[in-house]
Motif scaffolding. Structure first.
Motif, PDB file in Angstrom:
ATOM      1  N   ALA A  92     -42.247 -31.296  44.280  1.00 24.24           N
ATOM      2  CA  ALA A  92     -42.602 -30.693  42.992  1.00 24.24           C
ATOM      3  C   ALA A  92     -42.204 -29.222  42.960  1.00 24.24           C
ATOM      4  CB  ALA A  92     -44.094 -30.847  42.738  1.00 24.24           C
ATOM      5  N   ARG A  93     -42.485 -28.493  44.045  1.00 24.12           N
ATOM      6  CA  ARG A  93     -42.102 -27.081  44.101  1.00 24.12           C
ATOM      7  C   ARG A  93     -40.587 -26.917  44.064  1.00 24.12           C
ATOM      8  NH1 ARG A  93     -46.767 -26.890  47.340  1.00 24.12           N
ATOM      9  NH2 ARG A  93     -45.617 -27.568  49.183  1.00 24.12           N
ATOM     10  N   ALA A  94     -39.879 -27.804  44.783  1.00 15.46           N
ATOM     11  CA  ALA A  94     -38.411 -27.736  44.767  1.00 15.46           C
ATOM     12  C   ALA A  94     -37.873 -28.044  43.370  1.00 15.46           C
ATOM     13  CB  ALA A  94     -37.835 -28.712  45.791  1.00 15.46           C
ATOM     14  N   GLY A  95     -38.491 -29.010  42.675  1.00 11.15           N
ATOM     15  CA  GLY A  95     -38.064 -29.341  41.326  1.00 11.15           C
ATOM     16  C   GLY A  95     -38.283 -28.194  40.359  1.00 11.15           C
ATOM     17  N   LEU A  96     -39.441 -27.529  40.464  1.00  7.44           N
ATOM     18  CA  LEU A  96     -39.710 -26.372  39.603  1.00  7.44           C
ATOM     19  C   LEU A  96     -38.740 -25.231  39.893  1.00  7.44           C
ATOM     20  CD1 LEU A  96     -43.616 -26.385  39.715  1.00  7.44           C
ATOM     21  CD2 LEU A  96     -42.187 -26.833  37.706  1.00  7.44           C
ATOM     22  N   LYS A 104     -34.183 -21.843  38.455  1.00  2.53           N
ATOM     23  CA  LYS A 104     -32.975 -21.171  38.909  1.00  2.53           C
ATOM     24  C   LYS A 104     -31.693 -21.772  38.362  1.00  2.53           C
ATOM     25  CE  LYS A 104     -34.710 -19.343  43.317  1.00  2.53           C
ATOM     26  NZ  LYS A 104     -34.512 -19.319  44.781  1.00  2.53           N
ATOM     27  N   VAL A 105     -31.733 -23.072  38.011  1.00  2.00           N
ATOM     28  CA  VAL A 105     -30.488 -23.751  37.669  1.00  2.00           C
ATOM     29  C   VAL A 105     -30.539 -24.433  36.305  1.00  2.00           C
ATOM     30  CG1 VAL A 105     -28.882 -25.559  38.353  1.00  2.00           C
ATOM     31  CG2 VAL A 105     -29.927 -24.103  40.089  1.00  2.00           C
ATOM     32  N   ILE A 106     -31.495 -25.344  36.113  1.00  2.00           N
ATOM     33  CA  ILE A 106     -31.488 -26.194  34.922  1.00  2.00           C
ATOM     34  C   ILE A 106     -31.613 -25.376  33.646  1.00  2.00           C
ATOM     35  CG2 ILE A 106     -32.615 -28.111  33.735  1.00  2.00           C
ATOM     36  CD1 ILE A 106     -31.162 -28.887  36.300  1.00  2.00           C
ATOM     37  N   LEU A 107     -32.641 -24.538  33.567  1.00  2.00           N
ATOM     38  CA  LEU A 107     -32.835 -23.738  32.355  1.00  2.00           C
ATOM     39  C   LEU A 107     -31.681 -22.762  32.114  1.00  2.00           C
ATOM     40  CD1 LEU A 107     -36.683 -23.083  32.440  1.00  2.00           C
ATOM     41  CD2 LEU A 107     -35.417 -24.514  30.836  1.00  2.00           C
ATOM     42  N   PRO A 108     -31.233 -21.993  33.118  1.00  2.00           N
ATOM     43  CA  PRO A 108     -30.089 -21.107  32.870  1.00  2.00           C
ATOM     44  C   PRO A 108     -28.821 -21.856  32.482  1.00  2.00           C
ATOM     45  CG  PRO A 108     -31.217 -20.454  34.873  1.00  2.00           C
ATOM     46  CD  PRO A 108     -31.793 -21.778  34.472  1.00  2.00           C
ATOM     47  N   TYR A 116     -38.598 -33.901  33.246  1.00  2.41           N
ATOM     48  CA  TYR A 116     -38.088 -35.111  33.903  1.00  2.41           C
ATOM     49  C   TYR A 116     -37.403 -34.784  35.223  1.00  2.41           C
ATOM     50  CZ  TYR A 116     -39.233 -38.110  29.985  1.00  2.41           C
ATOM     51  OH  TYR A 116     -39.920 -38.833  29.028  1.00  2.41           O
ATOM     52  N   VAL A 117     -36.764 -33.623  35.306  1.00  4.81           N
ATOM     53  CA  VAL A 117     -36.151 -33.220  36.570  1.00  4.81           C
ATOM     54  C   VAL A 117     -37.223 -33.090  37.650  1.00  4.81           C
ATOM     55  CG1 VAL A 117     -34.993 -31.321  37.763  1.00  4.81           C
ATOM     56  CG2 VAL A 117     -34.142 -32.103  35.546  1.00  4.81           C
ATOM     57  N   VAL A 118     -38.343 -32.437  37.327  1.00  5.32           N
ATOM     58  CA  VAL A 118     -39.433 -32.284  38.293  1.00  5.32           C
ATOM     59  C   VAL A 118     -40.012 -33.640  38.670  1.00  5.32           C
ATOM     60  CG1 VAL A 118     -41.741 -31.322  38.654  1.00  5.32           C
ATOM     61  CG2 VAL A 118     -39.996 -29.960  37.497  1.00  5.32           C
ATOM     62  N   LEU A 119     -40.257 -34.492  37.662  1.00  3.31           N
ATOM     63  CA  LEU A 119     -40.836 -35.811  37.926  1.00  3.31           C
ATOM     64  C   LEU A 119     -39.964 -36.620  38.874  1.00  3.31           C
ATOM     65  CD1 LEU A 119     -42.897 -38.071  37.399  1.00  3.31           C
ATOM     66  CD2 LEU A 119     -41.565 -38.696  35.376  1.00  3.31           C
ATOM     67  N   PHE A 120     -38.681 -36.692  38.602  1.00  6.66           N
ATOM     68  CA  PHE A 120     -37.807 -37.523  39.437  1.00  6.66           C
ATOM     69  C   PHE A 120     -37.542 -36.867  40.782  1.00  6.66           C
ATOM     70  CE2 PHE A 120     -37.199 -39.844  35.570  1.00  6.66           C
ATOM     71  CZ  PHE A 120     -36.922 -41.133  35.998  1.00  6.66           C
ATOM     72  N   ASN A 121     -37.653 -35.549  40.851  1.00  5.26           N
ATOM     73  CA  ASN A 121     -37.555 -34.898  42.149  1.00  5.26           C
ATOM     74  C   ASN A 121     -38.725 -35.317  43.038  1.00  5.26           C
ATOM     75  OD1 ASN A 121     -35.511 -32.949  43.136  1.00  5.26           O
ATOM     76  ND2 ASN A 121     -37.315 -31.816  43.789  1.00  5.26           N
ATOM     77  N   ILE A 122     -39.916 -35.445  42.429  1.00  2.64           N
ATOM     78  CA  ILE A 122     -41.085 -35.913  43.174  1.00  2.64           C
ATOM     79  C   ILE A 122     -40.887 -37.358  43.624  1.00  2.64           C
ATOM     80  CG2 ILE A 122     -43.553 -36.415  43.018  1.00  2.64           C
ATOM     81  CD1 ILE A 122     -43.782 -34.120  41.025  1.00  2.64           C
TER      82      ILE A 122
END
Length: 358
Positions: free
Chosen positions: A28-32, A37-41, A203-209
């Motif tokens: 979860a921390r890695a997804g956030l 750092k990447v998805i939003l920018p 969804y990125v955070v969810l699937f990272n988990i």
């Protein structure tokens, strides 16, 4: 049945979190961190640009130029070329966002939007060239080959699934651009882009988990040491699956799996797409079937290319460990350059069209 399946999945997910709390928390921390750092920018400015471009009439301007191509080839109006172009340049899920905006603006019918969705939501050249090609396979040439395969497979799916020609597209092409005041266009585009970016990030955070929990399981070596591992990971989330191919970069099967995953997109992307299309009336079933077909066509083309051009693979470094955080900044930078080049080309072409009309 669907509700029971969803309830069962949720129960398994909850049990996995209880059994592997450390793995779930770290993921979860890695997804956030990945989102921040990447998805939003990477996605937010593209969402703003695509929304603003469509509301300013990009679809109609392209329709004037590309109707003679889009209608006979894909059986959709020329305005759909905006979604195809932005989807290829921006990557997942910018194409789906653009389709929805074109539909809301009345520049496409619902049937045209449904057809267009099947082949315009694609992996961007920034990710394919910088991550899949240069970093994973260690070759710009391989990246260019994968990009060509990806685009060709998408266009092939668009032709195969185009259906019968639709009547009365001309009246929609002549529809006036949105009457929304100019001062409101940018705030609306920013608001929509923010909502879309937050949905994608969730969804990125969810699937990272989910992937973190799956990796915590004691898989047999027959799975963890084979192509099944990156394939299963990529079926859920594209970037993790592609970066897990580091042991297979000199194998034609590894190249085929990479091409398949790029065409399929991953369940995470499809959930993002479903969230972006909510309320539009567009069905997800035909889209999922089209993405599966695109992945299959891509894999076949990649295998054929590896057989015809054996020099595609020897430059790769076998066994290198690919870290997502180290390769995504390169992808974002590549994307910015490609978008700038496309914007300059479009501005030049638009200025030429205006001079011709004058």
């Amino acid at each position: 049945m669907a509700r029971r399946l969803l309830a069962g999945t949720a129960a398994v997910f909850a049990l996995a979190l209880l059994l592997f709390p450390q793995a779930g928390g770290d993921a979860a921390r890695a997804g956030l961190e990945l989102c921040g750092k990447v998805i939003l920018p990477a996605l937010f400015p593209y969402f703003v640009l695509s929304n603003l471009a469509i509301r300013l009439g990009l679809g109609q301007r392209l329709a004037e130029l590309l109707d003679p191509v889009m209608e006979p080839v894909f059986h959709v109006g020329g305005a759909g070329s905006a979604a195809l172009a932005l989807g290829i340049l921006g990557g997942y899920p910018v194409g789906a966002e653009t389709v929805r905006t074109l539909l809301e603006e009345g520049q496409l019918s619902r049937e045209e939007a449904q057809r267009l969705l099947c082949f315009c939501n694609n992996s961007g050249p920034a990710f394919i060239l910088a991550v899949a090609g240069s970093t994973v396979f260690g070759s710009v040439t391989t990246g260019i080959f994968l990009l060509m395969v990806h685009i060709l497979a998408a266009l092939t799916v668009g032709i195969v699934l185009r259906g019968e020609a639709l009547p009365s597209t001309g009246s929609r092409r002549r529809k006036e651009t949105s009457t929304t005041p100019a001062a409101s266009l940018l705030p609306q585009a920013v608001k929509q882009a923010l909502n879309s970016s937050l949905q994608v990030s969730a969804y990125v955070v969810l699937f990272n988990i989910v992937i973190g929990l799956l990796q915590a399981l004691p898989w047999p070596s027959a799975v963890s040491d084979s192509l099944l591992s990156p394939l299963l990971s990529g079926l859920l989330e594209l970037s993790n699956g592609v970066c897990a191919l580091e042991l297979w970069v000199q194998s034609p099967l590894g190249l085929a799996v990479c091409a398949f995953l790029l065409g399929w997109g991953g369940l995470s992307v499809h959930c993002q797409t479903a969230a972006l299309l909510e309320g539009s009336g567009l069905r997800l079933g035909p889209y999922l079937g089209a993405k599966l077909l695109q992945g299959t066509v891509s894999a076949g083309l990649a295998l054929a290319g590896a057989w015809l051009m054996p020099g595609l693979l020897p430059a790769a470094l076998v066994g290198q460990r690919i870290e997502l955080f180290s390769v995504f900044p390169l992808s974002v930078g590549t994307g910015a350059v490609l978008w700038l080049a496309a914007g300059l080309l479009l501005a030049k072409r638009s200025g030429k069209s205006i001079r011709e009309r004058v």
